[in-house]
Design an enzyme around this catalytic site. Structure first.
Site, PDB file in Angstrom:
ATOM      1  N   ARG A  30       0.864  -1.189   0.000  1.00 11.08           N
ATOM      2  CA  ARG A  30       0.000   0.000   0.000  1.00 11.08           C
ATOM      3  C   ARG A  30       0.898   1.236   0.000  1.00 11.08           C
ATOM      4  O   ARG A  30       1.981   1.230   0.573  1.00 11.08           O
ATOM      5  CB  ARG A  30      -0.878   0.035   1.250  1.00 11.08           C
ATOM      6  CG  ARG A  30      -2.088  -0.884   1.206  1.00 11.08           C
ATOM      7  CD  ARG A  30      -2.991  -0.643   2.401  1.00 11.08           C
ATOM      8  NE  ARG A  30      -2.278  -0.847   3.654  1.00 11.08           N
ATOM      9  CZ  ARG A  30      -1.912   0.119   4.481  1.00 11.08           C
ATOM     10  NH1 ARG A  30      -2.218   1.378   4.222  1.00 11.08           N
ATOM     11  NH2 ARG A  30      -1.252  -0.165   5.579  1.00 11.08           N
ATOM     12  N   TYR A 158      -2.064  -3.667  -6.466  1.00  7.77           N
ATOM     13  CA  TYR A 158      -1.705  -4.369  -5.242  1.00  7.77           C
ATOM     14  C   TYR A 158      -2.807  -4.286  -4.170  1.00  7.77           C
ATOM     15  O   TYR A 158      -3.358  -3.209  -3.921  1.00  7.77           O
ATOM     16  CB  TYR A 158      -0.391  -3.805  -4.666  1.00  7.77           C
ATOM     17  CG  TYR A 158      -0.136  -4.384  -3.298  1.00  7.77           C
ATOM     18  CD1 TYR A 158       0.448  -5.648  -3.173  1.00  7.77           C
ATOM     19  CD2 TYR A 158      -0.583  -3.749  -2.156  1.00  7.77           C
ATOM     20  CE1 TYR A 158       0.585  -6.226  -1.939  1.00  7.77           C
ATOM     21  CE2 TYR A 158      -0.442  -4.328  -0.911  1.00  7.77           C
ATOM     22  CZ  TYR A 158       0.142  -5.569  -0.809  1.00  7.77           C
ATOM     23  OH  TYR A 158       0.255  -6.144   0.421  1.00  7.77           O
ATOM     24  N   LYS A 167      -9.417  -2.103   2.995  1.00  6.15           N
ATOM     25  CA  LYS A 167      -9.030  -0.890   3.732  1.00  6.15           C
ATOM     26  C   LYS A 167      -9.856   0.321   3.306  1.00  6.15           C
ATOM     27  O   LYS A 167     -10.251   1.128   4.142  1.00  6.15           O
ATOM     28  CB  LYS A 167      -7.540  -0.611   3.563  1.00  6.15           C
ATOM     29  CG  LYS A 167      -6.618  -1.773   3.986  1.00  6.15           C
ATOM     30  CD  LYS A 167      -6.837  -2.195   5.414  1.00  6.15           C
ATOM     31  CE  LYS A 167      -5.708  -3.119   5.899  1.00  6.15           C
ATOM     32  NZ  LYS A 167      -5.933  -3.563   7.286  1.00  6.15           N
ATOM     33  N   HIS A 187     -10.043  -1.462  13.106  1.00  7.28           N
ATOM     34  CA  HIS A 187      -8.952  -2.294  12.588  1.00  7.28           C
ATOM     35  C   HIS A 187      -8.615  -3.345  13.654  1.00  7.28           C
ATOM     36  O   HIS A 187      -7.577  -3.265  14.305  1.00  7.28           O
ATOM     37  CB  HIS A 187      -7.757  -1.380  12.290  1.00  7.28           C
ATOM     38  CG  HIS A 187      -6.649  -2.024  11.530  1.00  7.28           C
ATOM     39  ND1 HIS A 187      -5.376  -1.514  11.499  1.00  7.28           N
ATOM     40  CD2 HIS A 187      -6.624  -3.138  10.758  1.00  7.28           C
ATOM     41  CE1 HIS A 187      -4.621  -2.274  10.740  1.00  7.28           C
ATOM     42  NE2 HIS A 187      -5.340  -3.270  10.286  1.00  7.28           N
ATOM     43  N   SER A 209       0.704  -2.763  12.442  1.00  6.07           N
ATOM     44  CA  SER A 209       1.259  -3.844  11.629  1.00  6.07           C
ATOM     45  C   SER A 209       2.514  -4.432  12.291  1.00  6.07           C
ATOM     46  O   SER A 209       3.157  -3.790  13.111  1.00  6.07           O
ATOM     47  CB  SER A 209       1.599  -3.327  10.232  1.00  6.07           C
ATOM     48  OG  SER A 209       2.432  -2.201  10.337  1.00  6.07           O
ATOM     49  N   CYS A 211       2.770  -6.801  14.516  1.00  7.14           N
ATOM     50  CA  CYS A 211       2.658  -7.222  15.920  1.00  7.14           C
ATOM     51  C   CYS A 211       2.064  -8.619  16.021  1.00  7.14           C
ATOM     52  O   CYS A 211       1.865  -9.137  17.115  1.00  7.14           O
ATOM     53  CB  CYS A 211       1.792  -6.249  16.704  1.00  7.14           C
ATOM     54  SG  CYS A 211       2.594  -4.667  16.995  1.00  7.14           S
ATOM     55  N   ASP A 236      -8.624  -8.996  10.900  1.00  8.62           N
ATOM     56  CA  ASP A 236      -8.186  -7.649  10.508  1.00  8.62           C
ATOM     57  C   ASP A 236      -9.183  -6.538  10.801  1.00  8.62           C
ATOM     58  O   ASP A 236      -8.779  -5.465  11.224  1.00  8.62           O
ATOM     59  CB  ASP A 236      -7.833  -7.648   9.010  1.00  8.62           C
ATOM     60  CG  ASP A 236      -6.990  -6.442   8.601  1.00  8.62           C
ATOM     61  OD1 ASP A 236      -6.092  -6.059   9.375  1.00  8.62           O
ATOM     62  OD2 ASP A 236      -7.227  -5.889   7.520  1.00  8.62           O
ATOM     63  N   ARG A 327       2.207 -12.185   0.035  1.00 10.49           N
ATOM     64  CA  ARG A 327       0.913 -12.435   0.678  1.00 10.49           C
ATOM     65  C   ARG A 327       0.299 -13.776   0.293  1.00 10.49           C
ATOM     66  O   ARG A 327       0.624 -14.338  -0.764  1.00 10.49           O
ATOM     67  CB  ARG A 327      -0.078 -11.341   0.241  1.00 10.49           C
ATOM     68  CG  ARG A 327       0.335  -9.939   0.626  1.00 10.49           C
ATOM     69  CD  ARG A 327      -0.093  -9.631   2.035  1.00 10.49           C
ATOM     70  NE  ARG A 327       0.469  -8.376   2.529  1.00 10.49           N
ATOM     71  CZ  ARG A 327      -0.107  -7.681   3.503  1.00 10.49           C
ATOM     72  NH1 ARG A 327      -1.228  -8.086   4.067  1.00 10.49           N
ATOM     73  NH2 ARG A 327       0.478  -6.583   3.944  1.00 10.49           N
TER      74      ARG A 327
HETATM   75  O1  TSX Z   1       2.899 -13.010  16.326  1.00 10.29           O
HETATM   76  C1  TSX Z   1       3.604 -12.919  17.308  1.00 10.29           C
HETATM   77  N1  TSX Z   1       3.046 -13.070  18.560  1.00 10.29           N
HETATM   78  C2  TSX Z   1       1.575 -13.266  18.707  1.00 10.29           C
HETATM   79  C3  TSX Z   1       1.229 -14.667  18.561  1.00 10.29           C
HETATM   80  C4  TSX Z   1       0.058 -15.186  18.916  1.00 10.29           C
HETATM   81  N2  TSX Z   1       4.961 -12.674  17.161  1.00 10.29           N
HETATM   82  C5  TSX Z   1       5.554 -12.434  15.831  1.00 10.29           C
HETATM   83  C6  TSX Z   1       5.495 -10.955  15.519  1.00 10.29           C
HETATM   84  C7  TSX Z   1       5.797 -10.642  14.106  1.00 10.29           C
HETATM   85  C8  TSX Z   1       4.607 -10.753  13.213  1.00 10.29           C
HETATM   86  C9  TSX Z   1       5.754 -12.615  18.270  1.00 10.29           C
HETATM   87  N3  TSX Z   1       7.077 -12.385  18.400  1.00 10.29           N
HETATM   88  C10 TSX Z   1       5.209 -12.781  19.537  1.00 10.29           C
HETATM   89  C11 TSX Z   1       3.828 -13.038  19.711  1.00 10.29           C
HETATM   90  O2  TSX Z   1       3.338 -13.207  20.818  1.00 10.29           O
HETATM   91  N4  TSX Z   1       6.230 -12.659  20.461  1.00 10.29           N
HETATM   92  C12 TSX Z   1       7.339 -12.406  19.743  1.00 10.29           C
HETATM   93  C13 TSX Z   1       8.698 -12.188  20.329  1.00 10.29           C
HETATM   94  C14 TSX Z   1       9.377 -13.518  20.489  1.00 10.29           C
HETATM   95  C15 TSX Z   1      10.062 -14.069  19.418  1.00 10.29           C
HETATM   96  C16 TSX Z   1      10.692 -15.295  19.561  1.00 10.29           C
HETATM   97  C17 TSX Z   1      10.657 -15.963  20.792  1.00 10.29           C
HETATM   98  C18 TSX Z   1       9.968 -15.421  21.842  1.00 10.29           C
HETATM   99  C19 TSX Z   1       9.329 -14.191  21.695  1.00 10.29           C
HETATM  100  N5  TSX Z   1      11.351 -17.190  20.884  1.00 10.29           N
HETATM  101  C20 TSX Z   1      11.655 -17.913  21.994  1.00 10.29           C
HETATM  102  O3  TSX Z   1      11.332 -17.535  23.090  1.00 10.29           O
HETATM  103  C21 TSX Z   1      12.347 -19.187  21.791  1.00 10.29           C
HETATM  104 MN    MN Z   2      -4.589  -4.631   8.789  1.00  5.26          MN
END
Ligand code: TSX
Ligand code: MN
Length: 547
Positions: A30, A158, A167, A187, A209, A211, A236, A327
Site C-alpha cells: 500500500r 496491489y 481498507k 482495525h 502492523s 505485531c 483484521d 501475501r
Molecule cells: O505473532 C507474534 N506473537 C503473537 C502470537 C500469537 N509474534 C511475531 C510478531 C511478528 C509478526 C511474536 N514475536 C510474539 C507473539 O506473541 N512474540 C514475539 C517475540 C518472540 C520471538 C521469539 C521468541 C519469543 C518471543 N522465541 C523464543 O522464546 C524461543
Molecule cells: Mn490490517
C-alpha cells in the site's frame, strides 16, 4: 492471467487450486503517501490524513482514469462485506480492469450472485472504481470521497490499494458511516476464548502492523489441556453495532485472510499453514523446484533450488527469495480455528477490547484500564516500534491510535470523540486492556515467550470480565496480582516476571511528554476528556516520583 504469465499454477498434488501471482516490482505494498481523504473541508480529514479537495481530486484522478480501460476487460464486482444475511453487513460494487483483483475479491468478500440477490433493486452500495493504469507511482492515486461514500483508485494492482472492499471501504469509508450512524468500524481482529465449561467469550484486538495480529487471531492455545481454546472470527477488521441485549456485537466484514507470508510457519501460525494448502492465491512468494510456494520463515532452511518473487533463479546472495510483503489470500473458512459463529448474522458479543504495540520498554505485558475513558486514552496513545528494514526505520516509536492511523476516513480527533460517545451509549461496554508481547530484558532478549502462551493473558482478561481475576492497582492501570496469571507448565523466572510488569515512573514521564506532543497535532479539536486523562496520568506519576 495464466495465459499471459502473470499467474502460475502451483503443485496440483500438494497445493490443489492454488496460484502464484507476481505483481510489478514497483507495486508491492500500500502507498499511504498516495492515499487521500477528499472531504470538502481539509480540517475534516484532519492532521493525520492526506487531503485533496473533492473537485480537484475528480479532475486529476478522472484524467488518469479517462480511457484507462480501453482495450482491456472490465470486471463488474458486486460484493457484500459481512455475512450474506447480516443486518450489520454492507454492499459494494467495484469496477476494475484487473483479473487479479476480481479473483482476490472472490476470496475476500461474498461476491457475485449472492450479492446481487441481497442488493435486489436497492441502490445502497459503495461504488468503487479501479484501474491499474500504467502502474507508475507518479500516476497512482487512491482517493476517498467520504461525503459521497465513493472510492477511486488508479495506478496500482496491489492488495489494499486495489481490493477496494478492504481498507478503502471496510475501514476508511465505513469509519465515516459508523460515526454518522452510531456504530464502529475498527482495525481489529475478533477471537473467541473457550473456557472449560464450553462457554466462549469474544474479544476484539487492535495492533499496528507487524505485531502478529493474524497469529493471535488463529492462536493454538498452550492451555488446551486445561480447556482453553481460541476460535477465529476475523483477523483484521471488525464492524460493531449495539445489540438488543446491550452488548456491542461484532461481525468480520471479510470472507478471507490477506496475510503477510514471510515469518508465517508451523511454529508461528500452524492453523493458517494448514489453511493455505488449497484454494489459495499467493502473491510475490518464491517458487520451489517442485512448484510449491516458499518464503523466509516457512521452515528452517531454504530448499536447494528456487525461483525468487521476481521470477529469477535465486541464491542467497540475491536477498530474500520472497518479497517481505508477499501475501496469501485464503478463504477464512479453511482455517481449522474458524469459529462456528463466524458468519452469525447477529455478530458475536464483545466483552473486551485489547490494544497493543511492540515496545521493548515501558509497557507491561498486560494492564487493564480504570474505566472506558481511560481505555480510550490507552487506545489513543498506542504506539509501536517499527521493524521495516526496507525503509531503514528500525526501533523508532510511532503513535498509531487504535491502529487506525492510515485507515481513519475523517479527523482523528473526531474519531476519539466518537469512541467517547459510544462508551456513553453501550449499556454493557467491553472492558479495555493493553498488551505488549515484546518487552525485553537488559540482555535484549524477549521476556515473554509469546505465541500460544499468550492464552495465559487472555485467560486473565476473561477472569477480569467475569469479576474473578485478581488484580493489583498501579499508576497506569490494573495488572495481574501475584499469582493472578496462570503460569503452570511455563518456566519463567520471578525476575523476568517482575520486569514484565514493571511500571517505571521515569519511562512513563517520557511517555507523557511524547503523548502531549502527539495530542498537540489535533489542536482544539482534541476531546477535553483526553486532556483530562493525560492530566490524571501525570498526577498519578507525580505522586509516584515524590513517593
Ligand atoms: O505473532 C507474534 N506473537 C503473537 C502470537 C500469537 N509474534 C511475531 C510478531 C511478528 C509478526 C511474536 N514475536 C510474539 C507473539 O506473541 N512474540 C514475539 C517475540 C518472540 C520471538 C521469539 C521468541 C519469543 C518471543 N522465541 C523464543 O522464546 C524461543
Ligand atoms: Mn490490517
Amino acid at each position: 492471467m495464466l495465459r499471459n504469465g502473470d499467474s502460475l499454477t502451483l503443485n496440483e498434488k500438494t497445493y490443489p487450486n492454488c496460484y502464484l501471482h507476481r505483481s510489478s516490482p514497483n507495486d508491492v505494498a500500500r502507498t499511504e503517501h498516495l492515499t487521500f481523504i477528499c472531504s470538502p473541508e481539509k480540517e475534516d480529514a484532519g492532521p493525520t490524513n492526506n487531503w485533496m479537495d473533492p473537485e480537484g481530486a475528480k479532475h486529476k484522478v478522472g484524467a488518469l482514469l479517462d480511457g484507462a480501460m480501453r482495450g482491456r476487460t472490465m470486471y463488474v464486482i458486486p460484493y457484500i462485506m459481512g455475512p450474506a444475511s447480516s443486518p450489520i453487513s454492507q454492499m459494494g460494487v467495484e469496477i476494475t480492469d484487473s483479473p487479479y483483483v476480481a479473483a482476490s475479491m472472490r476470496i475476500m468478500s461474498r461476491m457475485g450472485k449472492i450479492a446481487m440477490d441481497r442488493l435486489g433493486s436497492s441502490s445502497e452500495f459503495v461504488p468503487g472504481l479501479h484501474s491499474v493504469g500504467d502502474l507508475d507511482p507518479l500516476r497512482r492515486y487512491i482517493v476517498h470521497f467520504p461525503q459521497e461514500k465513493l472510492i477511486w483508485s488508479v495506478g496500482s494492482g496491489y492488495g489494499g490499494n486495489a481490493l477496494l472492499g478492504k481498507k478503502c471501504f471496510a475501514l476508511r469509508i465505513a469509519s465515516v458511516m459508523a460515526r454518522e450512524q452510531g456504530w464502529m468500524a475498527e482495525h481489529m481482529l475478533i477471537l473467541g476464548l473457550e473456557s472449560p465449561g464450553g462457554k466462549v467469550t469474544y474479544m476484539a484486538a487492535a495492533f499496528p502492523s507487524s505485531c502478529g495480529k493474524t497469529n493471535l487471531a488463529m492462536m493454538v492455545s498452550a492451555l488446551e489441556n486445561q480447556g482453553y481454546r481460541v476460535w477465529t472470527v476475523g483477523d483484521d477488521i471488525s464492524w460493531m453495532k449495539i445489540g438488543e441485549d446491550g452488548y456491542l456485537h461484532a461481525i468480520n466484514p471479510e470472507a478471507g485472510f490477506f496475510g503477510v507470508a514471510p515469518g508465517t510457519g508451523l511454529k508461528t501460525n500452524p492453523n493458517v499453514m494448514s489453511a493455505i494448502t488449497r484454494n489459495t492465491l499467493f502473491t510475490n512468494v518464491a517458487l520451489t523446484a517442485d512448484r510449491q510456494p516458499w518464503w523466509e520463515g516457512f521452515n528452517d532452511a531454504p530448499p536447494p533450488e528456487m525461483i525468487n518473487w521476481k521470477g529469477e533463479r535465486w541464491d542467497s546472495s540475491k536477498g530474500p527469495a520472497a518479497h517481505p510483503n508477499a501475501r496469501y489470500t485464503v478463504p477464512a473458512k479453511q482455517s481449522p480455528s474458524i469459529s462456528p459463529k463466524w458468519e452469525a448474522p447477529e455478530g458475536v458479543p464483545i466483552s473486551a477490547f485489547i490494544f497493543g504495540g511492540r515496545r521493548a520498554r515501558v509497557a507491561p505485558l498486560v494492564y487493564e484500564s480504570f474505566d472506558w475513558k481511560h481505555g480510550v486514552f490507552l487506545g489513543a496513545t498506542m504506539a509501536s516500534e517499527t521493524t521495516a528494514a526496507a525503509t531503514g526505520d528500525i526501533g523508532v516509536t510511532r503513535r498509531d491510535p487504535m491502529a487506525m492511523l492510515p485507515f481513519c476516513g475523517y479527523n482523528m480527533a473526531d474519531y476519539f470523540q466518537h469512541w467517547l460517545e459510544m462508551g456513553k451509549r453501550i449499556p454493557h461496554p467491553p472492558k479495555i486492556f493493553h498488551v505488549n508481547w515484546f518487552r525485553r530484558g537488559a540482555d535484549g532478549k524477549f521476556l515473554w515467550p509469546g505465541y500460544g502462551e499468550n492464552v495465559r493473558v487472555l485467560k486473565w482478561i476473561l477472569e477480569r470480565i467475569e469479576g474473578r481475576g485478581e488484580a493489583q492497582e498501579t499508576r497506569i492501570g490494573y495488572v495481574p496480582a501475584r499469582n493472578g496469571l496462570t503460569l503452570d507448565g511455563l518456566s519463567i523466572s520471578t525476575e523476568a516476571l517482575g520486569k514484565l510488569f514493571e511500571v517505571n515512573p521515569e519511562d512513563w514521564q517520557g511517555e507523557l511528554e511524547d503523548t502531549q506532543q502527539f495530542f498537540a497535532k489535533f489542536g482544539d479539536r482534541l476531546p477535553q476528556e483526553l486532556r483530562d486523562e493525560h492530566r490524571r496520568l501525570a498526577h498519578r506519576l507525580e505522586t509516584a516520583v515524590s513517593a
